[in-house]
Every structure is written in structure tokens, then in C-alpha cells.
Design an enzyme around this catalytic site. Structure first.
Site, PDB file in Angstrom:
ATOM      1  N   ASP A   1      40.700  48.004  39.037  1.00 41.50           N
ATOM      2  CA  ASP A   1      42.084  47.980  39.502  1.00 41.50           C
ATOM      3  C   ASP A   1      43.013  48.269  38.324  1.00 41.50           C
ATOM      4  OD1 ASP A   1      44.103  47.769  41.324  1.00 41.50           O
ATOM      5  OD2 ASP A   1      44.188  45.587  41.288  1.00 41.50           O
TER       6      ASP A   1
ATOM      7  N   TYR B   1      47.187  49.394  36.948  1.00 35.75           N
ATOM      8  CA  TYR B   1      48.490  48.734  36.844  1.00 35.75           C
ATOM      9  C   TYR B   1      49.497  49.844  36.563  1.00 35.75           C
ATOM     10  CZ  TYR B   1      51.227  44.584  35.191  1.00 35.75           C
ATOM     11  OH  TYR B   1      52.121  43.550  35.010  1.00 35.75           O
TER      12      TYR B   1
ATOM     13  N   HIS C   1      56.597  48.029  38.730  1.00 34.63           N
ATOM     14  CA  HIS C   1      55.871  46.780  38.950  1.00 34.63           C
ATOM     15  C   HIS C   1      55.592  46.082  37.613  1.00 34.63           C
ATOM     16  CE1 HIS C   1      53.035  43.850  40.512  1.00 34.63           C
ATOM     17  NE2 HIS C   1      52.119  44.284  39.677  1.00 34.63           N
TER      18      HIS C   1
ATOM     19  N   ARG D   1      57.972  36.906  31.401  1.00 31.75           N
ATOM     20  CA  ARG D   1      58.332  36.841  29.974  1.00 31.75           C
ATOM     21  C   ARG D   1      59.803  37.247  29.828  1.00 31.75           C
ATOM     22  NH1 ARG D   1      53.658  39.825  30.400  1.00 31.75           N
ATOM     23  NH2 ARG D   1      54.848  41.728  30.060  1.00 31.75           N
TER      24      ARG D   1
ATOM     25  N   GLU E   1      49.141  42.644  47.195  1.00 32.24           N
ATOM     26  CA  GLU E   1      49.501  43.735  46.292  1.00 32.24           C
ATOM     27  C   GLU E   1      49.265  45.028  47.051  1.00 32.24           C
ATOM     28  OE1 GLU E   1      47.678  43.224  42.384  1.00 32.24           O
ATOM     29  OE2 GLU E   1      49.365  41.906  41.844  1.00 32.24           O
TER      30      GLU E   1
ATOM     31  N   GLU F   1      48.635  48.679  47.428  1.00 30.56           N
ATOM     32  CA  GLU F   1      48.025  49.641  46.511  1.00 30.56           C
ATOM     33  C   GLU F   1      47.409  50.811  47.283  1.00 30.56           C
ATOM     34  OE1 GLU F   1      45.642  48.010  43.414  1.00 30.56           O
ATOM     35  OE2 GLU F   1      46.703  46.081  43.377  1.00 30.56           O
TER      36      GLU F   1
ATOM     37  N   ASP G   1      45.319  44.182  47.481  1.00 38.06           N
ATOM     38  CA  ASP G   1      44.655  43.343  46.474  1.00 38.06           C
ATOM     39  C   ASP G   1      45.267  41.938  46.552  1.00 38.06           C
ATOM     40  OD1 ASP G   1      43.404  42.347  44.204  1.00 38.06           O
ATOM     41  OD2 ASP G   1      44.880  43.234  42.848  1.00 38.06           O
TER      42      ASP G   1
ATOM     43  N   ARG H   1      48.738  33.738  42.904  1.00 34.60           N
ATOM     44  CA  ARG H   1      49.524  33.781  41.663  1.00 34.60           C
ATOM     45  C   ARG H   1      49.403  32.516  40.829  1.00 34.60           C
ATOM     46  NH1 ARG H   1      49.894  39.052  41.350  1.00 34.60           N
ATOM     47  NH2 ARG H   1      51.006  39.970  43.103  1.00 34.60           N
TER      48      ARG H   1
ATOM     49  N   GLN I   1      46.015  32.625  39.192  1.00 39.71           N
ATOM     50  CA  GLN I   1      46.080  33.727  38.225  1.00 39.71           C
ATOM     51  C   GLN I   1      46.833  33.332  36.950  1.00 39.71           C
ATOM     52  OE1 GLN I   1      48.113  37.127  39.843  1.00 39.71           O
ATOM     53  NE2 GLN I   1      47.876  38.369  38.017  1.00 39.71           N
TER      54      GLN I   1
ATOM     55  N   TYR J   1      44.627  33.527  33.392  1.00 45.10           N
ATOM     56  CA  TYR J   1      44.476  34.936  32.972  1.00 45.10           C
ATOM     57  C   TYR J   1      44.541  35.174  31.464  1.00 45.10           C
ATOM     58  CZ  TYR J   1      49.378  36.257  32.008  1.00 45.10           C
ATOM     59  OH  TYR J   1      50.623  36.397  31.471  1.00 45.10           O
TER      60      TYR J   1
ATOM     61  N   LYS K   1      41.994  36.768  41.889  1.00 44.97           N
ATOM     62  CA  LYS K   1      41.926  38.094  42.527  1.00 44.97           C
ATOM     63  C   LYS K   1      40.625  38.314  43.293  1.00 44.97           C
ATOM     64  CE  LYS K   1      45.499  40.183  40.448  1.00 44.97           C
ATOM     65  NZ  LYS K   1      46.515  40.981  41.134  1.00 44.97           N
TER      66      LYS K   1
ATOM     67  N   THR L   1      39.568  41.626  48.627  1.00 44.09           N
ATOM     68  CA  THR L   1      40.382  42.837  48.495  1.00 44.09           C
ATOM     69  C   THR L   1      40.150  43.643  49.766  1.00 44.09           C
ATOM     70  OG1 THR L   1      39.971  42.850  46.101  1.00 44.09           O
ATOM     71  CG2 THR L   1      40.847  44.878  47.081  1.00 44.09           C
TER      72      THR L   1
ATOM     73  N   THR M   1      49.645  47.538  41.986  1.00 44.15           N
ATOM     74  CA  THR M   1      50.763  47.356  42.912  1.00 44.15           C
ATOM     75  C   THR M   1      51.776  48.489  42.787  1.00 44.15           C
ATOM     76  OG1 THR M   1      50.505  44.995  42.617  1.00 44.15           O
ATOM     77  CG2 THR M   1      52.540  45.741  43.651  1.00 44.15           C
TER      78      THR M   1
ATOM     79  N   GLU N   1      57.401  39.879  43.610  1.00 45.43           N
ATOM     80  CA  GLU N   1      58.603  40.635  43.249  1.00 45.43           C
ATOM     81  C   GLU N   1      59.681  40.525  44.325  1.00 45.43           C
ATOM     82  OE1 GLU N   1      57.265  44.676  41.391  1.00 45.43           O
ATOM     83  OE2 GLU N   1      55.626  43.783  42.528  1.00 45.43           O
TER      84      GLU N   1
HETATM   85 CA    CA Z   1      46.195  44.673  41.740  1.00 46.77          CA
END
Ligand code: CA
Length: 377
Positions: A95, A97, A102, A111, A168, A170, A202, A206, A209, A213, A222, A226, A313, A327
Site C-alpha cells: 500500500d 501513500y 492526503h 504533527r 481509506e 483507494e 483500506d 486510527r 495505528q 506505528y 490495518k 482490506t 488514500t 480527514e
Molecule cells: Ca492505505
């Protein structure tokens, strides 16, 4: 729903009827056409043997099937009268990114005091290896996962059902012809290897995760499920959807350059309990599918028939084009669609995909549907 399934589309799937073993079918209008008699590799419970034959056979077979469908000489079933199966045996699953919007949105949410994009993002398609054994076909219920979570303000982690279950939105790419260990697949070799395209959701927990992560990336947040569409749209059916990539700055390294690095003009609708809540555009994705595959194999990693790689995503620049609930609700702080933040038990999400067809109209890619079942505690 017969719109978008004309002669210029003819996606492949695997189906069963009450009386028959699984075999390959082709969708035409609201029918599933039984193509098992066309080639022995189509009289199989997955598309893998057919996909392994390569682009020349894919093209010849597509032309032959179009003729047989047009003359109505093959048996067919109403799509509502068959059961659709996972269309291919999934090999490895990667997968990516690849959406600038996104990746930037997640940087801003997680952050807020730092530059949203990490320094590597514009130089390489960031990705990770996912879990192929839990790729399921559209319509399979998704059981809310349990796991560890710990908010920054908590003293210690707790175990329980995820409270921040997400989607997600995708797009996925299916390898037909693999590559040898030590070899690379260059950008311009994409169509020699990739058979077709599927929709992908996906599912992501959260809270699990965000606690797990660092430092090694996505894991149990994750890997529980899927979802992919039951229909694989052949690359040939997307010829009219090819589009220019957005400008890439800085220019990518030479191994990520080539003339086949096109974008795809695919519109998507995210439908939550019957209501469209977002419209992510695939066309604006920063990294092309061919660049993702070139990067995936640049170290000599081999690929196999049935390998799946997904885009990551898909989010556009506008709030109503974001491809995840994280989001859309901006980290859970801004409820959308009548008070939603993350997924509740019983929620149903359907991802719908449309693209320009070679015949001048639109084609409808296979949808990706899933309903959330309660956690098994
Ligand atoms: Ca993903």
C-alpha cells in the site's frame, strides 16, 4: 445498475451459481456472462492463470469476448442471481501513500507544529507491505477490530474495540505477469505487467495505528481487513482515462521517469449509509501507478501474478474531496454528514468509481462495499 458496463468495459470477475463451481465471468450491463468456454484458463476459480498469460493474450481474449457478448452466444446470468467471489488469489500486497493532499492533511492533523510533508515524500512513493491474506471481496462484513490504544494524555494503554475505525478510499493495481528476483520493472514496462484495476477500501483503526506505528509503521491497525471490488477492470478499458500527471517538483530520479507515467481520470464517490459524503478525484494523485511499480521493484524485489498494490488514500484539495473520515472530521474534531466522526457499528460504506470509456461515454468500475459488524470481545 447496468450503466457503465458496456462493450467498452467488460470487467472480469469470478462467480458461482447455486449449481456451479466458481469460474470467470465478464460483466455486461446487468448480466454476468460465463466465459469459461472461451479459454481453459477462464474455467478456473481465480483470474490468476489467465492474468499470467500476458498482454497479447489479454488483448486477443478481450476482442474475442466482446464479439461473443455482442452476438449473445454465451450463457449469462442476472448479476443479482450469482455470488461474486474474490476475483484473484492475492499474492503480496503493498500500500502506497501517493496523494500529496492526503499526506499533507495527515501531517497537519498529527504533527501540527511541523512541516506537513516528511523530507522523503516528494522523492519516492512511500509505501509499506500489507497483509494479503485479509484482502476480502466487496460485500464482506468488517468486524470491528480490538487492540491496544493509548491517547497521548493516557497514562497506560488499554485493550478493547477500536473507537476510531475509518475507511481509506483507494485504487488498486493487479499484477498479471510477475518479474524475476533481481530484475526491475521500469516505468515504461507497466502495461507488460499490470493486468487491471480494482477499487480498494483500506479499513484503518486510527487509535490502534497511532499507538503502534512508531517506529516500524502500520501493523494491526490495518491488517484486519482490506476490501477490493469484485470486478477487475482491464487496463485496456481505461485507455480513455489516461491523463497527465501533476507537476512533480523536484524532478524524480531517472528510474522514476518515463513516458508511461500517466495519471488516471477516475472520479470516486464515498457513500455512507446511502449518502454521498465525499468525491475524491484520482486524477490529482502525485505519483503515477507506473512510478509506484518501478519503485516497488527497483531494489530487485520480484513480483508474482496476483500481487496487489494500492495507491494510498485519495484526497483532493477541497474538504469535500477527502478520502478518509480522519480527514473529513479533521481528527474527529469536526463531525460531518449529520454528526459522524468515525465508523459506528452497522454503518455501511460504498465506494463508487467512474471513468471516461473508450466508447465516448462513462464506465463504472466495480464498487467496494462493506458494513461494520460489532467487535467480538
Ligand atoms: Ca492505505
Amino acid at each position: 445498475m447496468s450503466d457503465g458496463f458496456g462493450l467498452d468495459h467488460l470487467p472480469y470477475g469470478v462467480f458461482t451459481t447455486r449449481a456451479s463451481a466458481p469460474r470467470v465471468g465478464v460483466r455486461f450491463a446487468d448480466r454476468v456472462v460465463d466465459v469459461a468456454s472461451v479459454r481453459p484458463e477462464l474455467d478456473r476459480p481465480t483470474l490468476n492463470d489467465f492474468m499470467a498469460l500476458g498482454p497479447e493474450v489479454w488483448s486477443q481474449t478481450r476482442t474475442e469476448i466482446a464479439g461473443l457478448v455482442e452476438s449473445d452466444t454465451l450463457p449469462s446470468y442476472a448479476v443479482d442471481d450469482v455470488t461474486l467471489q474474490l476475483p484473484f488469489a492475492v499474492g503480496d500486497y503493498v500500500d502506497f501513500y501517493a496523494s500529496l493532499e492526503h499526506a499533507s492533511n495527515l501531517g497537519r492533523i498529527f504533527r501540527p507544529d511541523q512541516e506537513p510533508l516528511l523530507p522523503n515524500w516528494r522523492h519516492l512513493p512511500v509505501g509499506y507491505h500489507g497483509r494479503s491474506g485479509t484482502v476480502v471481496v466487496s460485500g464482506t462484513p468488517v468486524v470491528r477490530p480490538c487492540g491496544q490504544r493509548k491517547a497521548p494524555t493516557d497514562d497506560a494503554p488499554v485493550f478493547g474495540p477500536s473507537r476510531r475505525l475509518d475507511i481509506e478510499t483507494e485504487l488498486g493495481f493487479v499484477i498479471g505477469v510477475g518479474s524475476e528476483l533481481g530484475d526491475r520493472i521500469g516505468v515504461d514496462e507497466f502495461a507488460q505487467h499490470v493486468f487491471g484495476v480494482v477499487g480498494v477500501n483500506d479499513w484503518s483503526a486510527r487509535d490502534i495505528q497511532s499507538w503502534e506505528y512508531v517506529p516500524l509503521g502500520p501493523f494491526l491497525g490495518k491488517s484486519f481487513a482490506t476490501s477490493v471490488s469484485a470486478w477487475v477492470t482491464p487496463l485496456a478499458a481505461l485507455a480513455a482515462a489516461r491523463a497527465d500527471l501533476p507537476a512533480q517538483d523536484p524532478a524524480p530520479l531517472p528510474y522514476l521517469s518515463g513516458t508511461e507515467g500517466w495519471a488516471l481520470d477516475i472520479d470516486i464517490e464515498v457513500v455512507l449509509n446511502g449518502e454521498v459524503v465525499s468525491r475524491p478525484p484520482y486524477r490529482g494523485m502525485y505519483w503515477s501507478p507506473a512510478q509506484m511499480l518501478a519503485h516497488l521493484t527497483v531494489n530487485g524485489a520480484s513480483t508474482r501474478t496476483g500481487d496487489l498494490f494500492a495507491s494510498g488514500t485519495i484526497s483532493g484539495a477541497e474538504p469535500e474531496t477527502r478520502g478518509s473520515f480522519l480527514e473529513l472530521s479533521w481528527g474527529g474534531k469536526e463531525p460531518f454528514a449529520g454528526g459522524h466522526t468515525f465508523l459506528e457499528d452497522g454503518d455501511e460504506v460504498v465506494l463508487r468509481y467512474g471513468a471516461p470509456g473508450a466508447g465516448g461515454g462513462r464506465i463504472t468500475l466495480g464498487e467496494v462495499a462493506g458494513r461494520i459488524d460489532p467487535a467480538r470481545e
